[in-house]
Design a protein around this motif. Sequence first.
Motif, PDB file in Angstrom:
ATOM      1  N   THR A 392      11.942  17.960   1.818  1.00  0.00           N
ATOM      2  CA  THR A 392      12.775  18.202   3.003  1.00  0.00           C
ATOM      3  C   THR A 392      12.638  19.618   3.548  1.00  0.00           C
ATOM      4  O   THR A 392      13.168  19.921   4.609  1.00  0.00           O
ATOM      5  N   LYS A 393      11.901  20.474   2.823  1.00  0.00           N
ATOM      6  CA  LYS A 393      11.808  21.881   3.220  1.00  0.00           C
ATOM      7  C   LYS A 393      10.532  22.210   3.985  1.00  0.00           C
ATOM      8  O   LYS A 393      10.425  23.291   4.570  1.00  0.00           O
ATOM      9  N   GLN A 394       9.529  21.311   3.957  1.00  0.00           N
ATOM     10  CA  GLN A 394       8.270  21.604   4.631  1.00  0.00           C
ATOM     11  C   GLN A 394       7.532  20.314   4.963  1.00  0.00           C
ATOM     12  O   GLN A 394       7.932  19.226   4.535  1.00  0.00           O
ATOM     13  N   GLN A 395       6.466  20.453   5.722  1.00  0.00           N
ATOM     14  CA  GLN A 395       5.693  19.289   6.138  1.00  0.00           C
ATOM     15  C   GLN A 395       5.084  18.586   4.918  1.00  0.00           C
ATOM     16  O   GLN A 395       4.614  19.221   3.989  1.00  0.00           O
ATOM     17  N   ASN A 396       5.112  17.275   4.954  1.00  0.00           N
ATOM     18  CA  ASN A 396       4.570  16.470   3.863  1.00  0.00           C
ATOM     19  C   ASN A 396       3.200  15.910   4.204  1.00  0.00           C
ATOM     20  O   ASN A 396       2.907  15.603   5.361  1.00  0.00           O
ATOM     21  N   ILE A 397       2.388  15.752   3.184  1.00  0.00           N
ATOM     22  CA  ILE A 397       1.092  15.096   3.329  1.00  0.00           C
ATOM     23  C   ILE A 397       1.271  13.578   3.351  1.00  0.00           C
ATOM     24  O   ILE A 397       0.559  12.863   4.047  1.00  0.00           O
ATOM     25  N   PHE A 398       2.253  13.070   2.567  1.00  0.00           N
ATOM     26  CA  PHE A 398       2.404  11.629   2.375  1.00  0.00           C
ATOM     27  C   PHE A 398       3.802  11.137   2.721  1.00  0.00           C
ATOM     28  O   PHE A 398       4.780  11.890   2.711  1.00  0.00           O
ATOM     29  N   GLU A 399       3.873   9.828   2.966  1.00  0.00           N
ATOM     30  CA  GLU A 399       5.111   9.079   2.818  1.00  0.00           C
ATOM     31  C   GLU A 399       4.841   8.028   1.741  1.00  0.00           C
ATOM     32  O   GLU A 399       3.712   7.558   1.588  1.00  0.00           O
ATOM     33  N   PHE A 400       5.860   7.692   0.980  1.00  0.00           N
ATOM     34  CA  PHE A 400       5.687   6.719  -0.100  1.00  0.00           C
ATOM     35  C   PHE A 400       6.202   5.359   0.342  1.00  0.00           C
ATOM     36  O   PHE A 400       7.381   5.197   0.658  1.00  0.00           O
ATOM     37  N   ASP A 401       5.299   4.380   0.388  1.00  0.00           N
ATOM     38  CA  ASP A 401       5.645   3.008   0.709  1.00  0.00           C
ATOM     39  C   ASP A 401       6.007   2.306  -0.602  1.00  0.00           C
ATOM     40  O   ASP A 401       5.133   1.901  -1.361  1.00  0.00           O
ATOM     41  N   GLU A 402       7.308   2.187  -0.869  1.00  0.00           N
ATOM     42  CA  GLU A 402       7.752   1.625  -2.151  1.00  0.00           C
ATOM     43  C   GLU A 402       7.336   0.171  -2.312  1.00  0.00           C
ATOM     44  O   GLU A 402       6.977  -0.266  -3.411  1.00  0.00           O
ATOM     45  N   LYS A 403       7.359  -0.576  -1.219  1.00  0.00           N
ATOM     46  CA  LYS A 403       6.996  -1.994  -1.286  1.00  0.00           C
ATOM     47  C   LYS A 403       5.544  -2.176  -1.697  1.00  0.00           C
ATOM     48  O   LYS A 403       5.209  -3.011  -2.542  1.00  0.00           O
ATOM     49  N   ALA A 404       4.660  -1.339  -1.121  1.00  0.00           N
ATOM     50  CA  ALA A 404       3.230  -1.424  -1.436  1.00  0.00           C
ATOM     51  C   ALA A 404       2.872  -0.601  -2.663  1.00  0.00           C
ATOM     52  O   ALA A 404       1.784  -0.755  -3.220  1.00  0.00           O
ATOM     53  N   GLY A 405       3.777   0.289  -3.084  1.00  0.00           N
ATOM     54  CA  GLY A 405       3.466   1.183  -4.196  1.00  0.00           C
ATOM     55  C   GLY A 405       2.335   2.120  -3.865  1.00  0.00           C
ATOM     56  O   GLY A 405       1.533   2.468  -4.732  1.00  0.00           O
ATOM     57  N   MET A 406       2.298   2.560  -2.597  1.00  0.00           N
ATOM     58  CA  MET A 406       1.159   3.338  -2.118  1.00  0.00           C
ATOM     59  C   MET A 406       1.626   4.592  -1.385  1.00  0.00           C
ATOM     60  O   MET A 406       2.639   4.577  -0.679  1.00  0.00           O
ATOM     61  N   LEU A 407       0.887   5.668  -1.574  1.00  0.00           N
ATOM     62  CA  LEU A 407       1.100   6.901  -0.818  1.00  0.00           C
ATOM     63  C   LEU A 407       0.255   6.851   0.444  1.00  0.00           C
ATOM     64  O   LEU A 407      -0.968   6.697   0.374  1.00  0.00           O
ATOM     65  N   LYS A 408       0.914   6.959   1.594  1.00  0.00           N
ATOM     66  CA  LYS A 408       0.206   6.870   2.867  1.00  0.00           C
ATOM     67  C   LYS A 408       0.166   8.235   3.534  1.00  0.00           C
ATOM     68  O   LYS A 408       1.196   8.895   3.695  1.00  0.00           O
ATOM     69  N   ILE A 432      -9.538  10.891  -8.744  1.00  0.00           N
ATOM     70  CA  ILE A 432      -9.381   9.945  -7.640  1.00  0.00           C
ATOM     71  C   ILE A 432     -10.715   9.230  -7.470  1.00  0.00           C
ATOM     72  O   ILE A 432     -11.721   9.857  -7.092  1.00  0.00           O
ATOM     73  N   LEU A 433     -10.734   7.950  -7.765  1.00  0.00           N
ATOM     74  CA  LEU A 433     -11.946   7.152  -7.636  1.00  0.00           C
ATOM     75  C   LEU A 433     -11.938   6.436  -6.293  1.00  0.00           C
ATOM     76  O   LEU A 433     -10.882   6.211  -5.695  1.00  0.00           O
ATOM     77  N   ASP A 434     -13.119   6.064  -5.809  1.00  0.00           N
ATOM     78  CA  ASP A 434     -13.201   5.354  -4.533  1.00  0.00           C
ATOM     79  C   ASP A 434     -12.348   4.097  -4.521  1.00  0.00           C
ATOM     80  O   ASP A 434     -11.823   3.692  -3.487  1.00  0.00           O
ATOM     81  N   GLU A 435     -12.194   3.485  -5.709  1.00  0.00           N
ATOM     82  CA  GLU A 435     -11.419   2.257  -5.811  1.00  0.00           C
ATOM     83  C   GLU A 435      -9.929   2.465  -5.535  1.00  0.00           C
ATOM     84  O   GLU A 435      -9.185   1.502  -5.333  1.00  0.00           O
ATOM     85  N   TYR A 436      -9.454   3.712  -5.538  1.00  0.00           N
ATOM     86  CA  TYR A 436      -8.040   3.984  -5.328  1.00  0.00           C
ATOM     87  C   TYR A 436      -7.621   3.799  -3.859  1.00  0.00           C
ATOM     88  O   TYR A 436      -6.441   3.560  -3.581  1.00  0.00           O
ATOM     89  N   TYR A 437      -8.583   3.978  -2.933  1.00  0.00           N
ATOM     90  CA  TYR A 437      -8.242   3.905  -1.517  1.00  0.00           C
ATOM     91  C   TYR A 437      -7.890   2.470  -1.138  1.00  0.00           C
ATOM     92  O   TYR A 437      -8.621   1.532  -1.458  1.00  0.00           O
ATOM     93  N   GLY A 438      -6.748   2.316  -0.481  1.00  0.00           N
ATOM     94  CA  GLY A 438      -6.259   0.990  -0.143  1.00  0.00           C
ATOM     95  C   GLY A 438      -5.407   0.373  -1.227  1.00  0.00           C
ATOM     96  O   GLY A 438      -4.818  -0.687  -1.033  1.00  0.00           O
ATOM     97  N   VAL A 439      -5.356   1.014  -2.399  1.00  0.00           N
ATOM     98  CA  VAL A 439      -4.540   0.522  -3.522  1.00  0.00           C
ATOM     99  C   VAL A 439      -3.421   1.509  -3.824  1.00  0.00           C
ATOM    100  O   VAL A 439      -2.237   1.159  -3.819  1.00  0.00           O
ATOM    101  N   TYR A 440      -3.798   2.752  -4.106  1.00  0.00           N
ATOM    102  CA  TYR A 440      -2.814   3.790  -4.424  1.00  0.00           C
ATOM    103  C   TYR A 440      -2.570   4.740  -3.262  1.00  0.00           C
ATOM    104  O   TYR A 440      -1.532   5.388  -3.190  1.00  0.00           O
ATOM    105  N   THR A 441      -3.551   4.848  -2.370  1.00  0.00           N
ATOM    106  CA  THR A 441      -3.415   5.776  -1.256  1.00  0.00           C
ATOM    107  C   THR A 441      -4.313   5.355  -0.103  1.00  0.00           C
ATOM    108  O   THR A 441      -5.247   4.563  -0.287  1.00  0.00           O
ATOM    109  N   THR A 442      -4.001   5.892   1.050  1.00  0.00           N
ATOM    110  CA  THR A 442      -4.881   5.725   2.196  1.00  0.00           C
ATOM    111  C   THR A 442      -5.929   6.831   2.173  1.00  0.00           C
ATOM    112  O   THR A 442      -5.772   7.849   1.485  1.00  0.00           O
ATOM    113  N   LYS A 443      -6.968   6.644   2.920  1.00  0.00           N
ATOM    114  CA  LYS A 443      -7.984   7.690   3.031  1.00  0.00           C
ATOM    115  C   LYS A 443      -7.421   8.800   3.921  1.00  0.00           C
ATOM    116  O   LYS A 443      -6.820   8.516   4.969  1.00  0.00           O
TER     117      LYS A 443
END
Length: 538
Positions: A392-408, A432-443
Amino acid sequence: MGKINKLLSTFIVAGLVLTGCSGDKTSKSASTEDLKLTDVTFPLKEKATLRFMTQSSALAPTDPNEKLIYQRLEEQTGVHIDWKNYTKDQFVEKRNLALASGELPDAILDAAFSDYDLLKYAKDGTIIPVEDLIDQYMPNFKKVLEEAPEYKSMITAPDGHIYSFPWIEELGSGKSRIQVVDCLPWINVEWLNNLGLEMPTTTEELKEVLLAFKTQDPNGNGEADEIPLSFIVNQGGEDPAFLFASFGLGDNWDHTVVSNEGKVIFTAAEEGYKEALKFFNELNDLGLIDVEAYEQDWNKYVAKGKDSKYGLYFTWDKGNISGMNDTYDVMPPLEGPNGEKNVAQTNGFGLDRGRMVITSANKNLELTAKWIDQLYEPLQSVQDNWGTYGDTKQQNIFEFDEKAGMLKHLPLEGAAPVEIREKTNIAGPLAILDEYYGVYTTKPEDAAWRLDILEKNMVPHIKAENFYPPVFFSLEEADEKAKIETDLFAYVNRKRAEWMSNGKIEEEWEDYLKELERLGLSTWLQIKQDGYDRTVKQ
């Protein structure tokens, strides 16, 4: 070489202000007493403290525990870290002093250990082998090595031990990996349009465009304040090495390319390298090169870039220099005087072997290993690398999608990605492996954008199929290589800047080649060739 090509490297700008921090000002000892903890599970029933050393940007809090990412880790584990923190410009000196004094922390995070450092400090017993800890206590990291087994061989020293925990980041593979070209050329398309000029396609056309930038007031303010061409000579992504490939094999930060036959070549002894420097000297004599290009630092370079003073400049990502606007676009590779159009690969990789080490003073190995293993959990690794969410104190890189379990990834909204990253992330170890994109995080938005630029403009013109991989040299090889490089690279880089600005390369070239030999070039090439051959045959 298998999956060795699935690697990425990114850059981080060095901080320029020294700060130090220890969470416990009354510490009598650098390392922690034996806490007698076994069969550790997190969170601990009673809070425990470990003492680590680290580095951070001058943009980040002087106490790492002010970062939300560390606060969450402490809550999740019950482990408090008492940090000794220094900014990047002073870290290596302070680290080395601590290692020499014997006042060792339990571990060093973001340790900046070279292969030589790892082997030297392992040999004298300052740091310990960690392969048994990985097997016994680190399921997250062990899973990474099982899913991508090539990394295990790459982090294993020639003596068969693993001495460190790596930073691994994959984005693309082979010629399409994100770091295949470091120093991209960014040209002022607004000035081109204002003067009715086309994008240059040859080195001769570039010279004419730069002359127009100098003489025809493209910014329309009535003053001759334009800088046709700028760079920071001999500094990675800000060096103009990209243009050397119009004259032959090209150049990169370590002056090393590999032929399609697997021969290691020193670019700075090639005829095409000489011709490229003659071209730069011609531009210099015409007054087209920034007078500060041979001595400016990052801050000066950025300041002029943010004012859109440049006609053409070089960097990894224009967002960090001139901003994410439409004023600048990538200039495609140019055809040289002999019809050459080539892009040299940069020997960058998404692997840093020496990102974290455990010292021989550590009396709580299980606790330390299990804490480090938390950094390799996929969602945690993503945050370690880029930053976190919900601050809440500064700009964030991510939002957490709890339903998808993914950092966007969130939109950057004009902010320089490196600045947000330095304020909020950990920097590793992580994976961070290539397989993580679309599963744990967005590119990441900036990474996807850069990969697209490379694929469209650069990849089709990369002639070399090979690049120089992350060879783990023996201590003897590393020692000899380092001794040679100290004088060899200093000499090469000094002459490079001299010839760009003062000329005389034709008269001095033969003596230069003789001096390279005297400084050990042949031995250096043999060490590099032997290491390459070993690595690609694994």
